[in-house]
Write a protein that holds these residues in place. Structure first.
Motif, short mmCIF file in Angstrom:
data_model
loop_
_atom_site.label_atom_id
_atom_site.label_comp_id
_atom_site.label_asym_id
_atom_site.label_seq_id
_atom_site.Cartn_x
_atom_site.Cartn_y
_atom_site.Cartn_z
N TRP A 13 41.78 81.83 12.20
CA TRP A 13 40.35 82.14 12.23
C TRP A 13 39.46 81.01 12.75
O TRP A 13 38.25 81.16 12.80
CB TRP A 13 39.88 82.52 10.82
N GLY A 14 40.03 79.88 13.12
CA GLY A 14 39.22 78.78 13.63
C GLY A 14 39.11 77.63 12.64
O GLY A 14 39.40 77.77 11.45
N TRP A 15 38.69 76.46 13.13
CA TRP A 15 38.70 75.25 12.31
C TRP A 15 37.70 75.31 11.16
O TRP A 15 37.91 74.66 10.13
CB TRP A 15 38.45 74.02 13.18
N ARG A 16 36.63 76.09 11.29
CA ARG A 16 35.66 76.16 10.19
C ARG A 16 36.29 76.82 8.96
O ARG A 16 36.08 76.37 7.82
CB ARG A 16 34.40 76.91 10.64
N TRP A 17 37.06 77.86 9.17
CA TRP A 17 37.75 78.49 8.05
C TRP A 17 38.85 77.57 7.50
O TRP A 17 39.15 77.59 6.31
CB TRP A 17 38.33 79.84 8.47
N GLY A 18 39.43 76.77 8.37
CA GLY A 18 40.41 75.81 7.90
C GLY A 18 39.80 74.82 6.91
O GLY A 18 40.39 74.52 5.86
N LEU A 19 38.61 74.33 7.22
CA LEU A 19 37.92 73.41 6.31
C LEU A 19 37.50 74.10 5.02
O LEU A 19 37.53 73.50 3.94
CB LEU A 19 36.72 72.79 7.01
N ALA A 20 37.11 75.36 5.11
CA ALA A 20 36.70 76.09 3.91
C ALA A 20 37.86 76.27 2.93
O ALA A 20 37.70 76.15 1.71
CB ALA A 20 36.13 77.45 4.31
N THR A 21 39.05 76.56 3.45
CA THR A 21 40.20 76.72 2.56
C THR A 21 40.58 75.39 1.89
O THR A 21 40.98 75.37 0.73
CB THR A 21 41.41 77.27 3.33
N SER A 22 40.42 74.28 2.60
CA SER A 22 40.68 72.97 2.00
C SER A 22 39.72 72.71 0.84
O SER A 22 40.12 72.17 -0.20
CB SER A 22 40.53 71.86 3.05
N ALA A 23 38.47 73.08 1.03
CA ALA A 23 37.48 72.88 -0.03
C ALA A 23 37.84 73.67 -1.28
O ALA A 23 37.73 73.18 -2.42
CB ALA A 23 36.09 73.28 0.47
N ALA A 24 38.28 74.91 -1.10
CA ALA A 24 38.65 75.75 -2.25
C ALA A 24 39.84 75.17 -3.00
O ALA A 24 39.86 75.11 -4.24
CB ALA A 24 38.95 77.17 -1.78
#
Length: 429
Positions: free
Chosen positions: A191-202
């Motif tokens: 889904w792109g790098w922004r979603w990658g960062l969001a999953t790390s935050a969770a």
């Protein structure tokens, strides 16, 4: 360097020549293997290590995607990883001073929670500059955990178990580094790098919650006022200690290798001749499990070979991995990465546990100085390694690592020669 298994600690050094009295042994409140509090402390610091490294390296597995999406060179994209470790390094000493005043567990909790909340803003960064600035701030917020964790373990864990406890904490770091890169890499591929960062935050928020629920209250912490002059004196004393200086240099050099390798391995695997899909290249971070095993066993290795023997082994394994990775086959590249990871984590666990045992006062500051060197090594190695890769391909990145390991070998050899001279001097008396 003296052997790692001397059995002395900062709390016992003044009376190290005589056994502790039965009364002192009976009132020793430090956690020992088998205690419920010992298991909880290990699990809590393991979770904290996961949270820290999920956040600290959340962009490292995304660098090829960031380069493609934002039209960046490897060196430019690598700043999203190096900026966080640079911010962390700059904030370590202030964070260690705050932990002396307000307590280890309070500072560790505030640090990891703040950094996890900042992670929620990263997916909304509009450009590279904003992302790098946010990463510097996030790294600074994270500083309270690594600056304090080693001091907490040195105070709360019995010396006989300190090396193993430190190894498990470093193992948590490796699990965090692996899981953060895997989760963010897979999400980014889909889904792109922004979603990658969001999953790390969770993932980091869940780990912070586990840490807070598990961490035992400190039993041996005594608050001290924040005194800038006293802090400067303590830091100066540590920087005049030759053994601590060697340990700091080793932390920097091991981490320079790690930064150079892991900031560029994604580019190598997704480019010719391997041409792996991003989702497959992200899976390479499962190699971190090797680091989990090698860091957890570092205490046993040091007990068998002595501290210098463990360091020589770690340097040799890392160097062998770098040389093997130069071969053109995918199998050799992956086996080389396994050896690099195993050697790095064994060396880091050995050096970091030795800092807590060597410092006789100001443990938080001693640990902070080690980690400043360690994370500066990551920023330096990661940036120089990425630029070397951009100029010369994988051979350039590997050359940066080999240079660092040659210097680490020189530092350890010098320590060995100094130990020989001391022994001869004592024998001649």
């Amino acid at each position: 360097m003296p052997p790692a298994s001397t059995g002395a600690s900062a709390a016992t050094l003044p009376g190290a020549l005589t056994p502790p009295s039965p009364t002192a042994a009976a009132t020793d409140t430090r956690h020992r293997p088998g205690d419920r509090a010992f298991r909880r402390a290990n699990l809590a610091l393991f979770a904290a290590g996961v949270a820290t490294f999920v956040l600290l390296y959340s962009t490292q597995g995304l660098l090829p995607i960031l380069s493609a999406d934002l039209e960046l060179t490897p060196g430019q994209a690598s700043w999203t990883a190096s900026a966080a470790t640079l911010g962390l390094a700059l904030a370590l000493l202030p964070a260690s001073a705050l932990s002396d005043r307000y307590g280890r567990t309070a500072v560790m909790t505030a640090s990891t929670l703040t950094a996890a909340l900042l992670a929620l803003a990263l997916p909304f960064a509009p450009d590279l500059t904003t992302l790098v600035v946010l990463r510097v701030v996030q790294g600074a917020a994270l500083a309270g955990l690594p600056a304090t964790a080693m001091a907490y373990l040195a105070e709360e864990v019995h010396p006989s178990a300190l090396a193993s406890a430190m190894g498990l904490y470093v193992a948590g770091n490796s699990i965090g580094g692996m899981s953060g890169r895997l989760v963010s890499g897979w999400a980014a591929a889909a889904w792109g790098w922004r979603w990658g960062l969001a999953t790390s935050a969770a993932l980091a928020l869940l780990s912070v919650l586990a840490f807070r629920l598990l961490i035992p209250a400190a039993r041996n912490f005594t608050p001290a006022p924040v005194d800038a002059r006293a802090l400067a004196r303590t830091v100066t004393t540590h920087l005049r200690n030759p053994l601590l200086l060697r340990l700091y240099a080793l932390g920097l050099l091991f981490m320079a290798v790690f930064g150079a390798v892991y900031n560029t391995v994604g580019y190598r695997l997704t480019a010719a001749p391997f041409d792996l899909p991003q989702s497959v290249a992200a899976s390479i971070f499962v190699v971190y499990l090797v680091g989990t095993a090698s860091s957890a066993s570092a205490g046993r290795l040091a007990a068998r070979l002595g501290r210098r023997g463990a360091l020589y082994t770690a340097i040799g394994v890392t160097t062998a991995g770098l040389l093997l990775s130069l071969a053109g086959s995918l199998v050799a590249a992956l086996l080389g990465l396994v050896l690099i990871t195993a050697g790095f984590f064994a060396g880091h666990a050995t050096a970091s546990s030795s800092v807590g045992r060597t410092a006789t006062h100001g443990r938080a500051q001693a640990s902070a100085l080690y980690l400043i060197a360690y994370y500066l090594g990551n920023s330096l190695g990661g940036t120089v390694g990425a630029d070397a890769y951009h100029a010369s391909g994988w051979s350039g990145a590997a050359a940066v690592g080999l240079t660092a390991m040659a210097l680490a070998g020189g530092v350890t050899l010098y320590a060995t020669r100094q130990a020989v001279v001391r022994r001869r001097g004592l024998a001649a008396r």
